[in-house]
Design a protein around this motif. Structure first.
Motif, PDB file in Angstrom:
ATOM      1  N   PRO A 179     -85.256 189.166  25.308  1.00 16.72           N
ATOM      2  CA  PRO A 179     -84.910 190.536  25.743  1.00 16.72           C
ATOM      3  C   PRO A 179     -83.861 190.566  26.845  1.00 16.72           C
ATOM      4  N   GLY A 180     -83.909 189.580  27.750  1.00 11.32           N
ATOM      5  CA  GLY A 180     -82.913 189.524  28.810  1.00 11.32           C
ATOM      6  C   GLY A 180     -81.529 189.195  28.278  1.00 11.32           C
ATOM      7  N   PHE A 181     -81.457 188.299  27.295  1.00 10.32           N
ATOM      8  CA  PHE A 181     -80.165 187.950  26.708  1.00 10.32           C
ATOM      9  C   PHE A 181     -79.558 189.146  25.984  1.00 10.32           C
ATOM     10  N   ALA A 182     -80.409 189.923  25.306  1.00 13.55           N
ATOM     11  CA  ALA A 182     -79.914 191.140  24.654  1.00 13.55           C
ATOM     12  C   ALA A 182     -79.328 192.109  25.680  1.00 13.55           C
ATOM     13  N   LEU A 183     -79.984 192.222  26.842  1.00 16.89           N
ATOM     14  CA  LEU A 183     -79.466 193.092  27.907  1.00 16.89           C
ATOM     15  C   LEU A 183     -78.172 192.548  28.515  1.00 16.89           C
ATOM     16  N   VAL A 184     -78.092 191.233  28.678  1.00 12.28           N
ATOM     17  CA  VAL A 184     -76.867 190.628  29.201  1.00 12.28           C
ATOM     18  C   VAL A 184     -75.693 190.937  28.287  1.00 12.28           C
ATOM     19  N   ARG A 185     -75.907 190.837  26.993  1.00 12.51           N
ATOM     20  CA  ARG A 185     -74.835 191.146  26.044  1.00 12.51           C
ATOM     21  C   ARG A 185     -74.431 192.614  26.131  1.00 12.51           C
ATOM     22  N   LEU A 186     -75.368 193.464  26.450  1.00 13.85           N
ATOM     23  CA  LEU A 186     -75.077 194.891  26.521  1.00 13.85           C
ATOM     24  C   LEU A 186     -74.347 195.262  27.813  1.00 13.85           C
ATOM     25  N   VAL A 187     -74.738 194.670  28.935  1.00 18.08           N
ATOM     26  CA  VAL A 187     -74.274 195.158  30.238  1.00 18.08           C
ATOM     27  C   VAL A 187     -73.430 194.138  30.997  1.00 18.08           C
ATOM     28  N   PHE A 188     -73.797 192.861  30.952  1.00 16.36           N
ATOM     29  CA  PHE A 188     -73.208 191.884  31.868  1.00 16.36           C
ATOM     30  C   PHE A 188     -72.361 190.828  31.156  1.00 16.36           C
ATOM     31  N   TRP A 189     -71.745 191.185  30.053  1.00 20.80           N
ATOM     32  CA  TRP A 189     -71.034 190.169  29.271  1.00 20.80           C
ATOM     33  C   TRP A 189     -69.669 189.832  29.853  1.00 20.80           C
ATOM     34  N   ARG A 190     -68.995 190.796  30.460  1.00 26.90           N
ATOM     35  CA  ARG A 190     -67.637 190.587  30.939  1.00 26.90           C
ATOM     36  C   ARG A 190     -67.612 189.730  32.205  1.00 26.90           C
ATOM     37  N   ASN A 191     -66.696 188.747  32.206  1.00 28.49           N
ATOM     38  CA  ASN A 191     -66.459 187.910  33.384  1.00 28.49           C
ATOM     39  C   ASN A 191     -67.715 187.212  33.886  1.00 28.49           C
ATOM     40  N   THR A 192     -68.598 186.848  32.957  1.00 25.28           N
ATOM     41  CA  THR A 192     -69.838 186.173  33.326  1.00 25.28           C
ATOM     42  C   THR A 192     -69.839 184.774  32.735  1.00 25.28           C
ATOM     43  N   SER A 193     -70.051 183.773  33.564  1.00 26.50           N
ATOM     44  CA  SER A 193     -70.062 182.393  33.083  1.00 26.50           C
ATOM     45  C   SER A 193     -71.295 182.135  32.233  1.00 26.50           C
ATOM     46  N   LEU A 194     -71.252 181.044  31.495  1.00 16.42           N
ATOM     47  CA  LEU A 194     -72.382 180.676  30.638  1.00 16.42           C
ATOM     48  C   LEU A 194     -73.641 180.452  31.461  1.00 16.42           C
ATOM     49  N   GLU A 195     -73.485 179.804  32.606  1.00 16.34           N
ATOM     50  CA  GLU A 195     -74.649 179.555  33.467  1.00 16.34           C
ATOM     51  C   GLU A 195     -75.237 180.863  33.993  1.00 16.34           C
ATOM     52  N   ALA A 196     -74.353 181.773  34.389  1.00 16.62           N
ATOM     53  CA  ALA A 196     -74.830 183.054  34.908  1.00 16.62           C
ATOM     54  C   ALA A 196     -75.537 183.857  33.827  1.00 16.62           C
ATOM     55  N   LYS A 197     -75.011 183.802  32.611  1.00 20.90           N
ATOM     56  CA  LYS A 197     -75.655 184.519  31.507  1.00 20.90           C
ATOM     57  C   LYS A 197     -77.056 183.992  31.250  1.00 20.90           C
ATOM     58  N   PHE A 198     -77.209 182.683  31.345  1.00 19.10           N
ATOM     59  CA  PHE A 198     -78.522 182.076  31.125  1.00 19.10           C
ATOM     60  C   PHE A 198     -79.512 182.503  32.209  1.00 19.10           C
ATOM     61  N   VAL A 199     -79.078 182.418  33.460  1.00 25.82           N
ATOM     62  CA  VAL A 199     -79.969 182.792  34.565  1.00 25.82           C
ATOM     63  C   VAL A 199     -80.309 184.273  34.515  1.00 25.82           C
ATOM     64  N   LEU A 200     -79.305 185.099  34.231  1.00 23.39           N
ATOM     65  CA  LEU A 200     -79.555 186.538  34.126  1.00 23.39           C
ATOM     66  C   LEU A 200     -80.524 186.846  32.993  1.00 23.39           C
ATOM     67  N   SER A 201     -80.411 186.131  31.890  1.00 23.12           N
ATOM     68  CA  SER A 201     -81.310 186.356  30.756  1.00 23.12           C
ATOM     69  C   SER A 201     -82.759 186.090  31.139  1.00 23.12           C
ATOM     70  N   LEU A 202     -82.981 185.022  31.907  1.00 25.73           N
ATOM     71  CA  LEU A 202     -84.342 184.711  32.363  1.00 25.73           C
ATOM     72  C   LEU A 202     -84.869 185.792  33.302  1.00 25.73           C
ATOM     73  N   GLY A 203     -84.052 186.158  34.301  1.00 23.74           N
ATOM     74  CA  GLY A 203     -84.504 187.156  35.274  1.00 23.74           C
ATOM     75  C   GLY A 203     -84.735 188.511  34.659  1.00 23.74           C
ATOM     76  N   LEU A 204     -83.814 188.943  33.799  1.00 20.91           N
ATOM     77  CA  LEU A 204     -83.954 190.255  33.173  1.00 20.91           C
ATOM     78  C   LEU A 204     -85.126 190.290  32.200  1.00 20.91           C
ATOM     79  N   SER A 205     -85.404 189.165  31.542  1.00 26.35           N
ATOM     80  CA  SER A 205     -86.548 189.131  30.615  1.00 26.35           C
ATOM     81  C   SER A 205     -87.851 189.353  31.361  1.00 26.35           C
ATOM     82  N   ILE A 206     -88.000 188.714  32.511  1.00 25.00           N
ATOM     83  CA  ILE A 206     -89.202 188.918  33.318  1.00 25.00           C
ATOM     84  C   ILE A 206     -89.323 190.386  33.723  1.00 25.00           C
ATOM     85  N   LEU A 207     -88.211 190.964  34.128  1.00 25.65           N
ATOM     86  CA  LEU A 207     -88.208 192.367  34.526  1.00 25.65           C
ATOM     87  C   LEU A 207     -88.588 193.280  33.363  1.00 25.65           C
ATOM     88  N   VAL A 208     -88.042 193.001  32.181  1.00 24.94           N
ATOM     89  CA  VAL A 208     -88.331 193.812  30.998  1.00 24.94           C
ATOM     90  C   VAL A 208     -89.814 193.734  30.642  1.00 24.94           C
TER      91      VAL A 208
END
Length: 293
Positions: free
Chosen positions: A57-86
């Protein structure tokens, strides 16, 4: 072996595209939901459920909101954090609504959220809107310049942790909606109850009571008839029901006088060590007309 390697390369290339990632999110969500539904509590449910809860769920949100100018590492970390939040927020919503929090509603909310975010990303706010256009039909994900993780990722994770802590506290302290109920049917189990009877006969009613409280309770069913303002034929039925237990009470009333009568049922519930209370101020009742033959 060469065919396998070539096929694997094609699969990996497809997974680097937007459509490949969308397909992966949807396919994994459906597969994980099926595994969790068919094999709950097994090793397979654990293997498929952990990534489903803490990444998809966090990765789906990253693709929706945080895809631009985001490194691969940042996308991975954001996916974990956002999934917990979701997960926390979905649990909070389920707890505070009549839907309730259980395994079925949890699975349903997860797959609806994941597929819904993918649909929103496809039709409303596509991640590909930032891609450089190339000739041909194939989409590609461009190499993006990593930005400072300490500012964005840390802020997102900090927000996620704060909101998660608040939401978790609300879930723990929330008063869960009760599923206690009592309902009336005729002796055949139909809610379409006959209301006109011939004097000298009787009427048989069945009251079903279910304990949806968080422990055993004493259920006291009070029943009586009312003729205008006069109460008659009062009776009580007492039973202790464990959490989730259901019982039926059958009561028969003699109809020896013509007129219009009201048969009333009140449910009183008592927890051990506390005073009983009336479950609802609006009783279950039935108006009955008794006529001459």
């Amino acid at each position: 072996m060469a065919d396998f390697t070539e096929g694997l390369d094609r699969l990996l290339s497809f997974m680097e595209t937007h459509n490949g990632q969308r397909t992966a999110i949807c396919a994994y969500s459906v597969l994980a939901t099926v595994i969790l539904l068919l094999y709950p509590g097994t090793a397979a449910a654990l293997v498929f459920g952990i990534p489903y809860l803490f990444f998809v769920p966090g990765f789906a949100l990253v693709r929706l909101v945080f895809w631009r100018n985001t490194s691969l590492e940042a996308k991975f970390v954001l996916s974990l954090g956002l999934s917990i939040l979701v997960v926390i927020l979905l649990g909070l919503i389920l707890v505070l609504t009549p839907i309730g929090l259980n395994s079925d509603t949890t699975r349903a909310s997860m797959i609806l959220f994941s597929l819904g975010v993918v649909a929103l990303e496809v039709f409303v706010w596509p991640a590909s809107r930032w891609d450089e256009k190339e000739e041909g039909l194939k989409e590609r994900i461009i190499d993006e310049k990593p930005f400072k993780i300490d500012k964005v990722v840390a802020a997102m994770l900090g927000t996620a942790l704060v909101v998660s802590a608040i939401s978790l506290g609300l879930i723990i302290t929330a008063e869960y909606p009760s599923t206690t109920y009592y309902a009336m049917t005729d002796e055949s189990g139909s809610a379409d109850i006959e209301t006109t009877y011939v004097v000298g006969g009787n009427i048989t009613l069945v009251i079903e009571m279910h304990n949806g409280e968080d422990g055993a309770r004493l259920f006291s069913l009070q029943a009586y008839g009312v003729d205008n303002v006069t109460t008659f034929d009062e009776r009580w039925f007492n039973v202790t029901l464990d959490e989730g237990e259901t019982t039926n009470v059958t009561m028969t009333f003699d109809l020896n006088t013509t007129g219009v009568f009201r048969i009333v049922f009140y449910l009183h519930i008592q927890e051990e060590g506390r005073e009983p209370y009336v479950y609802s101020e609006n009783p279950v009742q039935l108006w009955v007309q008794v006529i001459e033959e």
